[in-house]
Design a protein around this motif. Structure first.
Motif, mmCIF file in Angstrom:
data_model
loop_
_atom_site.group_PDB
_atom_site.id
_atom_site.type_symbol
_atom_site.label_atom_id
_atom_site.label_comp_id
_atom_site.label_asym_id
_atom_site.label_seq_id
_atom_site.Cartn_x
_atom_site.Cartn_y
_atom_site.Cartn_z
ATOM 1 N N SER A 137 0.820 -1.211 0.000
ATOM 2 C CA SER A 137 0.000 0.000 0.000
ATOM 3 C C SER A 137 0.854 1.261 0.000
ATOM 4 O O SER A 137 0.480 2.274 -0.595
ATOM 5 N N ALA A 183 -8.582 8.525 -5.278
ATOM 6 C CA ALA A 183 -9.675 7.680 -5.757
ATOM 7 C C ALA A 183 -9.456 6.220 -5.362
ATOM 8 O O ALA A 183 -10.388 5.539 -4.903
ATOM 9 N N VAL A 184 -8.239 5.736 -5.526
ATOM 10 C CA VAL A 184 -7.950 4.346 -5.158
ATOM 11 C C VAL A 184 -8.034 4.168 -3.643
ATOM 12 O O VAL A 184 -8.526 3.151 -3.155
ATOM 13 N N ALA A 186 -9.997 5.805 -1.621
ATOM 14 C CA ALA A 186 -11.419 5.754 -1.302
ATOM 15 C C ALA A 186 -12.010 4.390 -1.651
ATOM 16 O O ALA A 186 -12.828 3.836 -0.903
ATOM 17 N N ALA A 187 -11.580 3.830 -2.774
ATOM 18 C CA ALA A 187 -12.080 2.512 -3.180
ATOM 19 C C ALA A 187 -11.636 1.432 -2.198
ATOM 20 O O ALA A 187 -12.401 0.509 -1.886
ATOM 21 N N VAL A 188 -10.410 1.532 -1.707
ATOM 22 C CA VAL A 188 -9.907 0.561 -0.735
ATOM 23 C C VAL A 188 -10.733 0.618 0.547
ATOM 24 O O VAL A 188 -11.126 -0.409 1.104
ATOM 25 N N ALA A 190 -13.800 1.753 0.854
ATOM 26 C CA ALA A 190 -15.165 1.332 0.568
ATOM 27 C C ALA A 190 -15.279 -0.184 0.408
ATOM 28 O O ALA A 190 -16.337 -0.767 0.671
ATOM 29 N N SER A 191 -14.174 -0.829 0.008
ATOM 30 C CA SER A 191 -14.208 -2.283 -0.217
ATOM 31 C C SER A 191 -14.277 -3.073 1.075
ATOM 32 O O SER A 191 -14.610 -4.261 1.064
ATOM 33 N N SER A 200 -5.981 2.439 5.534
ATOM 34 C CA SER A 200 -6.841 2.113 6.673
ATOM 35 C C SER A 200 -6.260 2.668 7.970
ATOM 36 O O SER A 200 -6.986 3.112 8.858
#
Length: 269
Positions: A137, A183-184, A186-188, A190-191, A200
């Protein structure tokens, strides 16, 4: 050239991926130490050391890694703070003033080189101790920023970021890389990914707003690291830091943006 780049990339992945995913932390630390030694040799060449001097300079960086490891300080962030201070103060200063690599400035670069490389090694080890997902990450922040900057720059780039250092980089590209990272991230989140990542960690300890600002800072310093090495190469009169990686240039060409991001990122955790 493309064939050479692909072959080199395949060989590197064949070495790196097994060590990262199935190797022990000690094996990963050893591989990172080899990278530090190569980076030290290249740094020495860029600041004007001759062949033998550059070899000893790389060996000095490797010795620092060995002493840190043998002394039991691998997981104690003793190198991160001085490296962070250098990048926060000297990085922007270099890009603003573009000092010649001579005199007192050259002396500072000679002293700083091993510190910065050992700090990057220590940050990698600290990240690996938190897990493969966490390590990746941190690395992905830089890779995404670079990929987004390249794509956005090609599509929308008009305003040059640092024309005298790296004419190909644009402000639009830098913003594109930053937006891709956010964006990535936020996607992480949200997943609901359970594996610990720096995203995180920042979200849980700093909150979404401050965490986003921290990611923004890391993206900015990835650009600083890239431009810093470009400035060193320009003043040394070379296109690449070395030819160690056929088709890709040198080790520093591949890790320049990571050098400031790694210690800064790990200081937050």
């Amino acid at each position: 050239m493309l064939k050479t780049r692909v072959i080199t990339a395949v060989v590197l992945l064949a070495i790196l991926l097994p060590v990262i995913f199935v190797g022990t932390p000690a094996q990963f630390a050893l591989l990172a130490a080899v990278i530090v030694a190569a980076g030290g040799w290249e740094w020495g060449r860029l600041v004007g050391l001759n062949g033998t001097g550059a070899v000893f300079y790389g060996a000095l960086a490797l010795l620092g890694v060995g002493l840190t490891w043998a002394g039991g300080w691998m997981l104690s962030p003793i190198w991160l703070k001085p490296a962070a201070v250098f990048w926060v103060l000297a990085g922007p200063y270099t890009l603003a003033r573009r000092p010649a690599t001579k005199g007192a400035w050259r002396g500072l670069l000679l002293v700083a080189g091993p510190v910065l490389l050992i700090a990057a090694w220590q940050a990698l080890c600290l990240a690996r101790e938190r897990g493969v997902a966490f390590l990746l990450s941190v690395l992905v922040i830089v890779w995404l920023a670079d990929t987004g900057a390249y794509s956005a720059g090609r599509a929308f780039g008009k305003r040059k970021l640092a024309p005298s250092i790296s004419p190909g980089k644009s402000w639009e590209g830098a913003v594109g890389g930053w937006l891709l990272v956010l964006a990535v991230a936020a996607a992480v989140l949200a997943s609901g990914l359970q594996a610990p990542t720096i995203v995180s960690h920042l979200a849980s300890t700093q909150g979404l707003g401050v965490g986003a600002l921290t990611l923004t800072m890391l993206v900015a310093f990835s650009v600083v690291g890239d431009l810093f090495e470009s400035q060193l190469k320009r003043q040394a009169g070379v296109k690449d830091s070395s030819a160690l990686l056929p088709g890709h240039g040198g080790v520093l060409d591949r890790i320049d943006a990571l050098l400031p991001v790694l210690p800064l990122a790990l200081l937050f955790v």
